[in-house]
Write a protein that holds these residues in place. Structure first.
Motif, short mmCIF file in Angstrom:
data_model
loop_
_atom_site.label_atom_id
_atom_site.label_comp_id
_atom_site.label_asym_id
_atom_site.label_seq_id
_atom_site.Cartn_x
_atom_site.Cartn_y
_atom_site.Cartn_z
N ASP A 33 0.79 -1.23 0.00
CA ASP A 33 0.00 0.00 0.00
C ASP A 33 0.82 1.29 0.00
O ASP A 33 0.32 2.33 -0.37
N VAL A 34 2.07 1.24 0.43
CA VAL A 34 2.87 2.47 0.45
C VAL A 34 3.15 2.98 -0.96
O VAL A 34 3.49 4.15 -1.14
N ALA A 35 3.00 2.13 -1.95
CA ALA A 35 3.28 2.53 -3.33
C ALA A 35 2.35 3.65 -3.79
O ALA A 35 2.77 4.52 -4.56
N THR A 36 1.13 3.66 -3.33
CA THR A 36 0.20 4.72 -3.71
C THR A 36 0.71 6.07 -3.23
O THR A 36 0.64 7.06 -3.94
N GLU A 37 1.25 6.09 -2.02
CA GLU A 37 1.83 7.32 -1.48
C GLU A 37 3.02 7.78 -2.33
O GLU A 37 3.16 8.97 -2.62
N LEU A 38 3.84 6.83 -2.77
CA LEU A 38 4.98 7.18 -3.63
C LEU A 38 4.49 7.79 -4.93
O LEU A 38 5.00 8.83 -5.38
N ALA A 39 3.52 7.18 -5.56
CA ALA A 39 3.00 7.70 -6.83
C ALA A 39 2.49 9.13 -6.65
O ALA A 39 2.77 10.01 -7.48
N ASP A 40 1.76 9.36 -5.56
CA ASP A 40 1.23 10.70 -5.29
C ASP A 40 2.34 11.71 -5.06
O ASP A 40 2.27 12.84 -5.53
N MET A 41 3.37 11.30 -4.32
CA MET A 41 4.46 12.23 -4.02
C MET A 41 5.26 12.60 -5.28
O MET A 41 5.63 13.76 -5.46
N ILE A 42 5.51 11.62 -6.14
CA ILE A 42 6.21 11.92 -7.40
C ILE A 42 5.36 12.90 -8.22
O ILE A 42 5.86 13.90 -8.71
N GLN A 43 4.08 12.59 -8.36
CA GLN A 43 3.17 13.44 -9.11
C GLN A 43 3.16 14.86 -8.55
O GLN A 43 3.26 15.83 -9.31
N ASN A 44 3.05 14.98 -7.24
CA ASN A 44 3.00 16.31 -6.61
C ASN A 44 4.25 17.12 -6.89
O ASN A 44 4.17 18.33 -7.12
N GLN A 45 5.41 16.47 -6.90
CA GLN A 45 6.66 17.20 -7.13
C GLN A 45 6.73 17.72 -8.56
O GLN A 45 7.11 18.87 -8.79
N PHE A 46 6.36 16.90 -9.53
CA PHE A 46 6.38 17.35 -10.92
C PHE A 46 5.32 18.43 -11.17
O PHE A 46 5.58 19.41 -11.86
N GLU A 47 4.13 18.24 -10.59
CA GLU A 47 3.08 19.24 -10.78
C GLU A 47 3.42 20.57 -10.11
O GLU A 47 2.95 21.62 -10.53
N ALA A 48 4.25 20.53 -9.08
CA ALA A 48 4.68 21.76 -8.40
C ALA A 48 5.79 22.48 -9.18
O ALA A 48 6.25 23.54 -8.77
N GLY A 49 6.22 21.89 -10.29
CA GLY A 49 7.19 22.54 -11.15
C GLY A 49 8.63 22.14 -10.91
O GLY A 49 9.54 22.75 -11.48
N HIS A 50 8.86 21.14 -10.09
CA HIS A 50 10.23 20.67 -9.87
C HIS A 50 10.67 19.83 -11.07
O HIS A 50 10.00 18.88 -11.45
N ALA A 51 11.81 20.20 -11.65
CA ALA A 51 12.29 19.53 -12.86
C ALA A 51 13.01 18.22 -12.57
O ALA A 51 13.03 17.32 -13.40
N VAL A 52 13.63 18.12 -11.39
CA VAL A 52 14.38 16.92 -11.03
C VAL A 52 13.86 16.38 -9.71
O VAL A 52 13.82 17.10 -8.71
N VAL A 53 13.45 15.13 -9.73
CA VAL A 53 12.98 14.45 -8.53
C VAL A 53 13.87 13.23 -8.32
O VAL A 53 14.05 12.42 -9.23
N ILE A 54 14.40 13.12 -7.12
CA ILE A 54 15.27 12.00 -6.75
C ILE A 54 14.51 11.13 -5.76
O ILE A 54 13.95 11.64 -4.79
N ILE A 55 14.50 9.82 -6.00
CA ILE A 55 13.93 8.90 -5.02
C ILE A 55 15.08 8.21 -4.32
O ILE A 55 15.91 7.56 -4.95
N ASP A 56 15.12 8.36 -3.00
CA ASP A 56 16.17 7.77 -2.17
C ASP A 56 15.67 6.43 -1.62
O ASP A 56 14.80 6.38 -0.75
#
Length: 127
Positions: A39-62
């Motif tokens: 179930d944590v994967a849904t949170e990851l998908a949302d967080m990635i989406q939120n970062q790109f929609e907020a205009g961040h060009a580079v998103v790093i997943i640690d």
């Protein structure tokens, strides 16, 4: 489908969130609190989406705290490829344990995203 072993139950939440977002060297970093499975994967998908929609060009997943990633975790990343391309963004996969890195390579992610050994290395990429 789970790759690796979840017997240890490697999950940690901070303020009710499994993933934390921070800024390192001007790049947005999403840090997993443990295994990226279920179930944590849904949170990851949302967080990635939120970062790109907020205009961040580079998103790093640690992934440094994750010992496994399952098909739902893989799907969370795949679900954002279209948005990433639409926003002319970049996703970098960092700090992967050997098991997680092997899974990401098996599904062909290294052809689409840089897979680097640390967040520090990811921040230095020339995007």
């Amino acid at each position: 489908m789970v790759f690796g072993s979840i017997a240890a139950g490697n999950h940690a939440e901070v303020n009710g969130m499994f993933f934390q977002v921070s800024s390192v060297g001007g790049r947005q970093v999403i840090t997993a609190g443990g295994d990226v499975a279920g179930d944590v994967a849904t949170e990851l998908a949302d967080m990635i989406q939120n970062q790109f929609e907020a205009g961040h060009a580079v998103v790093i997943i640690d992934f440094s705290k994750a010992t496994i990633i399952d098909s739902m975790g893989i799907s969370a990343i795949v679900a954002n490829i279209g948005l990433m391309k639409e926003k002319d963004g970049h996703l970098v996969l960092a700090g992967c344990t050997p098991t997680v890195k092997k899974v990401l390579q098996l599904v062909g992610f290294e052809q689409h995203f840089p897979i680097v050994s640390s967040v520090e290395e990811a921040v230095k990429l020339p995007f």
